[in-house]
Write a protein that holds these residues in place. Structure first.
Motif, PDB file in Angstrom:
ATOM      1  N   ALA A  19       0.830  -1.207   0.000  1.00  0.00           N
ATOM      2  CA  ALA A  19       0.000   0.000   0.000  1.00  0.00           C
ATOM      3  C   ALA A  19       0.865   1.258   0.000  1.00  0.00           C
ATOM      4  O   ALA A  19       0.584   2.210  -0.741  1.00  0.00           O
ATOM      5  CB  ALA A  19      -0.939  -0.016   1.199  1.00  0.00           C
ATOM      6  N   ALA A  20       1.904   1.276   0.807  1.00  0.00           N
ATOM      7  CA  ALA A  20       2.793   2.444   0.873  1.00  0.00           C
ATOM      8  C   ALA A  20       3.524   2.643  -0.457  1.00  0.00           C
ATOM      9  O   ALA A  20       3.682   3.777  -0.927  1.00  0.00           O
ATOM     10  CB  ALA A  20       3.791   2.290   2.018  1.00  0.00           C
ATOM     11  N   LEU A  25       3.138   6.273  -5.839  1.00  0.00           N
ATOM     12  CA  LEU A  25       2.978   6.372  -7.291  1.00  0.00           C
ATOM     13  C   LEU A  25       1.758   7.185  -7.715  1.00  0.00           C
ATOM     14  O   LEU A  25       1.633   7.562  -8.870  1.00  0.00           O
ATOM     15  CB  LEU A  25       2.839   4.975  -7.906  1.00  0.00           C
ATOM     16  CG  LEU A  25       3.989   4.017  -7.699  1.00  0.00           C
ATOM     17  CD1 LEU A  25       3.636   2.654  -8.281  1.00  0.00           C
ATOM     18  CD2 LEU A  25       5.259   4.561  -8.317  1.00  0.00           C
ATOM     19  N   LEU A  26       0.847   7.444  -6.774  1.00  0.00           N
ATOM     20  CA  LEU A  26      -0.424   8.061  -7.121  1.00  0.00           C
ATOM     21  C   LEU A  26      -0.292   9.538  -7.463  1.00  0.00           C
ATOM     22  O   LEU A  26       0.485  10.266  -6.836  1.00  0.00           O
ATOM     23  CB  LEU A  26      -1.417   7.893  -5.974  1.00  0.00           C
ATOM     24  CG  LEU A  26      -1.822   6.460  -5.661  1.00  0.00           C
ATOM     25  CD1 LEU A  26      -2.697   6.417  -4.416  1.00  0.00           C
ATOM     26  CD2 LEU A  26      -2.520   5.818  -6.849  1.00  0.00           C
ATOM     27  N   THR A  27      -1.094   9.965  -8.430  1.00  0.00           N
ATOM     28  CA  THR A  27      -1.185  11.367  -8.818  1.00  0.00           C
ATOM     29  C   THR A  27      -2.656  11.713  -9.062  1.00  0.00           C
ATOM     30  O   THR A  27      -3.496  10.825  -9.252  1.00  0.00           O
ATOM     31  CB  THR A  27      -0.370  11.670 -10.090  1.00  0.00           C
ATOM     32  OG1 THR A  27      -0.906  10.914 -11.179  1.00  0.00           O
ATOM     33  CG2 THR A  27       1.102  11.329  -9.917  1.00  0.00           C
ATOM     34  N   THR A  28      -2.929  12.996  -9.084  1.00  0.00           N
ATOM     35  CA  THR A  28      -4.285  13.474  -9.312  1.00  0.00           C
ATOM     36  C   THR A  28      -4.873  12.837 -10.570  1.00  0.00           C
ATOM     37  O   THR A  28      -4.211  12.750 -11.595  1.00  0.00           O
ATOM     38  CB  THR A  28      -4.289  15.006  -9.444  1.00  0.00           C
ATOM     39  OG1 THR A  28      -3.798  15.555  -8.217  1.00  0.00           O
ATOM     40  CG2 THR A  28      -5.677  15.547  -9.719  1.00  0.00           C
ATOM     41  N   GLY A  29      -6.107  12.370 -10.454  1.00  0.00           N
ATOM     42  CA  GLY A  29      -6.803  11.732 -11.563  1.00  0.00           C
ATOM     43  C   GLY A  29      -6.735  10.219 -11.548  1.00  0.00           C
ATOM     44  O   GLY A  29      -7.443   9.562 -12.313  1.00  0.00           O
ATOM     45  N   LEU A  49      -2.816   2.443   2.844  1.00  0.00           N
ATOM     46  CA  LEU A  49      -2.418   3.402   1.820  1.00  0.00           C
ATOM     47  C   LEU A  49      -2.661   4.831   2.304  1.00  0.00           C
ATOM     48  O   LEU A  49      -1.780   5.690   2.205  1.00  0.00           O
ATOM     49  CB  LEU A  49      -3.191   3.137   0.528  1.00  0.00           C
ATOM     50  CG  LEU A  49      -2.717   3.948  -0.670  1.00  0.00           C
ATOM     51  CD1 LEU A  49      -2.842   3.119  -1.926  1.00  0.00           C
ATOM     52  CD2 LEU A  49      -3.510   5.219  -0.819  1.00  0.00           C
ATOM     53  N   ILE A  50      -3.837   5.094   2.844  1.00  0.00           N
ATOM     54  CA  ILE A  50      -4.186   6.440   3.320  1.00  0.00           C
ATOM     55  C   ILE A  50      -3.258   6.867   4.450  1.00  0.00           C
ATOM     56  O   ILE A  50      -2.745   7.991   4.455  1.00  0.00           O
ATOM     57  CB  ILE A  50      -5.667   6.475   3.740  1.00  0.00           C
ATOM     58  CG1 ILE A  50      -6.551   6.313   2.495  1.00  0.00           C
ATOM     59  CG2 ILE A  50      -5.994   7.765   4.495  1.00  0.00           C
ATOM     60  CD1 ILE A  50      -7.986   5.919   2.793  1.00  0.00           C
ATOM     61  N   LEU A 149       3.097   0.572 -14.089  1.00  0.00           N
ATOM     62  CA  LEU A 149       3.187  -0.680 -13.338  1.00  0.00           C
ATOM     63  C   LEU A 149       4.395  -1.494 -13.776  1.00  0.00           C
ATOM     64  O   LEU A 149       5.073  -2.109 -12.952  1.00  0.00           O
ATOM     65  CB  LEU A 149       1.903  -1.493 -13.524  1.00  0.00           C
ATOM     66  CG  LEU A 149       1.761  -2.749 -12.684  1.00  0.00           C
ATOM     67  CD1 LEU A 149       1.775  -2.420 -11.196  1.00  0.00           C
ATOM     68  CD2 LEU A 149       0.477  -3.482 -13.047  1.00  0.00           C
ATOM     69  N   ALA A 150       4.692  -1.480 -15.053  1.00  0.00           N
ATOM     70  CA  ALA A 150       5.812  -2.270 -15.580  1.00  0.00           C
ATOM     71  C   ALA A 150       7.149  -1.812 -15.010  1.00  0.00           C
ATOM     72  O   ALA A 150       8.052  -2.627 -14.811  1.00  0.00           O
ATOM     73  CB  ALA A 150       5.837  -2.194 -17.099  1.00  0.00           C
TER      74      ALA A 150
END
Length: 158
Positions: A19-20, A25-29, A49-50, A149-150
């Motif tokens: 999760a961490a 890797l997360l971005t807006t959208g 994750l949160i 992801l790759a």
């Protein structure tokens, strides 16, 4: 063609590490579609994750009854949806679906309930129970997530 990565998670600590890693890797959208049987750990994954992105001690309740919980995290707002109780895909629009798609990140439990509203550009994460504490995580990148992801998981140790 989607990119698929399968990881065996020995325990909840391994789930927290996954999760961490994903959180960084997360971005807006972004949309992360969380699937798996009841009790597979979708809400626990979302909680890890949160907390990894914000306050490690933050109260992170399951949105089973509220349908959505929102979090103002550094970098973007995150919306955690649990769509199990939806009876039609367009009901998600009343929960702010269009807003989060433009301004934040969506974690979605029971994503199949979105029907045609499920975006083509997303990361699917399916959790399967393999033992009392162990899980198998199958990540499938669609659209832009295929390349992300790759390359992002090289060297990851669950």
């Amino acid at each position: 063609m989607p990119h698929v990565l399968t990881l065996d998670l020995a325990d909840e600590a391994a789930t927290a590490r996954l999760a961490a890693t994903l959180g960084r890797l997360l971005t807006t959208g972004d949309v992360v579609a969380l699937s798996g049987d009841l009790g597979a750990g979708k809400s626990a994954f979302a909680r890890h994750l949160i907390r990894s992105l914000g306050d490690a001690d933050e109260e992170v309740p399951s949105p089973t009854f509220t349908l959505v919980q929102t979090y103002d995290l550094p970098g973007f707002p995150l919306w955690h949806f649990d769509l199990y109780r939806l009876t039609a895909p367009d009901e998600v629009l009343e929960l702010g679906w269009e807003e989060v798609r433009h301004e934040g990140v969506a974690l979605v439990e029971w994503p199949a309930r979105l029907g045609a509203l499920l975006p083509a550009d997303r990361l699917d994460l399916d959790l399967a129970i393999t033992g009392p504490e162990s899980r198998r995580a199958t990540l499938t990148g669609h659209g832009a997530w295929t390349a992300r992801l790759a390359t992002a998981w090289e060297g990851f140790k669950p």
